[in-house]
Design an enzyme around this catalytic site. Structure first.
Site, PDB file in Angstrom:
ATOM      1  N   THR A 123       0.836  -1.211   0.000  1.00 32.42           N
ATOM      2  CA  THR A 123       0.000   0.000   0.000  1.00 32.42           C
ATOM      3  C   THR A 123       0.868   1.258   0.000  1.00 32.42           C
ATOM      4  O   THR A 123       0.566   2.237  -0.696  1.00 32.42           O
ATOM      5  CB  THR A 123      -0.948   0.009   1.219  1.00 32.42           C
ATOM      6  OG1 THR A 123      -1.793  -1.139   1.143  1.00 32.42           O
ATOM      7  CG2 THR A 123      -1.802   1.265   1.237  1.00 32.42           C
ATOM      8  N   HIS A 128       2.944   5.929  -2.737  1.00 29.13           N
ATOM      9  CA  HIS A 128       4.176   6.645  -3.104  1.00 29.13           C
ATOM     10  C   HIS A 128       4.219   6.904  -4.614  1.00 29.13           C
ATOM     11  O   HIS A 128       4.483   8.040  -5.046  1.00 29.13           O
ATOM     12  CB  HIS A 128       5.387   5.819  -2.664  1.00 29.13           C
ATOM     13  CG  HIS A 128       6.710   6.395  -3.081  1.00 29.13           C
ATOM     14  ND1 HIS A 128       7.500   7.152  -2.241  1.00 29.13           N
ATOM     15  CD2 HIS A 128       7.400   6.322  -4.264  1.00 29.13           C
ATOM     16  CE1 HIS A 128       8.591   7.530  -2.887  1.00 29.13           C
ATOM     17  NE2 HIS A 128       8.564   7.035  -4.110  1.00 29.13           N
ATOM     18  N   GLU A 129       3.963   5.871  -5.400  1.00 29.92           N
ATOM     19  CA  GLU A 129       4.042   6.044  -6.858  1.00 29.92           C
ATOM     20  C   GLU A 129       2.951   6.996  -7.351  1.00 29.92           C
ATOM     21  O   GLU A 129       3.188   7.807  -8.250  1.00 29.92           O
ATOM     22  CB  GLU A 129       3.945   4.680  -7.563  1.00 29.92           C
ATOM     23  CG  GLU A 129       5.028   3.667  -7.162  1.00 29.92           C
ATOM     24  CD  GLU A 129       6.454   4.191  -7.331  1.00 29.92           C
ATOM     25  OE1 GLU A 129       6.701   5.019  -8.215  1.00 29.92           O
ATOM     26  OE2 GLU A 129       7.341   3.758  -6.550  1.00 29.92           O
ATOM     27  N   ASP A 138      10.882  12.411  -5.094  1.00 23.24           N
ATOM     28  CA  ASP A 138      11.350  11.625  -3.958  1.00 23.24           C
ATOM     29  C   ASP A 138      11.984  12.537  -2.916  1.00 23.24           C
ATOM     30  O   ASP A 138      12.573  13.573  -3.259  1.00 23.24           O
ATOM     31  CB  ASP A 138      12.393  10.596  -4.424  1.00 23.24           C
ATOM     32  CG  ASP A 138      11.752   9.431  -5.148  1.00 23.24           C
ATOM     33  OD1 ASP A 138      10.781   8.863  -4.619  1.00 23.24           O
ATOM     34  OD2 ASP A 138      12.232   9.099  -6.254  1.00 23.24           O
TER      35      ASP A 138
HETATM   36 ZN   LIG Z   1       9.774   7.452  -5.697  1.00 23.48          ZN
END
Ligand SMILES: [Zn+2]
Length: 193
Positions: A123, A128-129, A138
């Site tokens: 999850t 994150h993506e 990032d």
């Molecule tokens: Zn990333």
């Protein structure tokens, strides 16, 4: 005495205003406007028909974004309809294109099984993506409290909720349809370790 008389007049004026129901309704007109603001959220559709095995993580990752930001909403595209975000499962590392993706635009999320093999939370990977698609880079290395610190927070980190700064950055990117004017970056960001 004069003072008392003035107060009396003022009270009468207030009473008149309060009984003038139609006028009061007109004054409360901004209520629907506020509702319009909420419906002005940017809607992005995603297609996860090629992400077998990630269904529960995608549902949870999408829900995390939808419950933590107001200006953009992610909805599953109806079968056969166009989607801005293509989510696919791969055997490589997770990666995603950097947004903010616009309505009618194109973004991609690759949910790579290598990160799962290493022990990372599915999850958190999805959230994150998707964060990349919404315009977040990032922030590695970083703490578990940051969604965009990704794998640098370690395999014990299961946080899938963007922190306040991450939420604010996405809200700004999509405020007032701003994402319609700002081109998406488009670079693929690979989350390999
Ligand atoms: Zn990333």
């Amino acid at each position: 005495m004069l003072h008392h008389i003035r107060l009396g007049i003022a009270s009468t004026a207030v009473a008149v205003a309060l009984t003038a129901a139609p006028a009061a309704n007109a004054l409360s007109a901004p209520e629907p406007a506020a509702a319009n603001d909420a419906s002005a959220a940017v809607t992005l559709r995603y297609d996860d028909s090629r992400a077998a095995g990630w269904e529960a993580a995608i549902t949870a990752g999408v829900a995390s974004w939808n419950s933590n930001v107001e200006n953009v909403k992610l909805v599953e595209a109806a079968p056969g309809t166009r989607a801005e975000i293509q989510i696919v499962a791969t055997s490589g590392w997770p990666q995603a294109s950097l947004g903010p993706v616009r309505p009618g635009g194109q973004a991609r999320v690759e949910l790579g099984s290598q990160a799962v093999t290493q022990g990372h939370d599915k999850t958190r990977i999805v959230a994150h993506e998707l964060g990349h698609n919404l315009g977040l880079p990032d922030t590695k290395p970083g703490p578990c409290s940051q969604l965009m610190s990704g794998s640098s927070a370690g395999t014990s980190c299961k946080n899938a909720v963007p922190d306040a700064a991450e939420q604010a950055r996405v809200e700004r990117a999509y405020a007032g349809g701003a994402a319609a004017r700002v081109p998406a970056d488009g670079r693929m960001l690979v989350d390999a370790r």
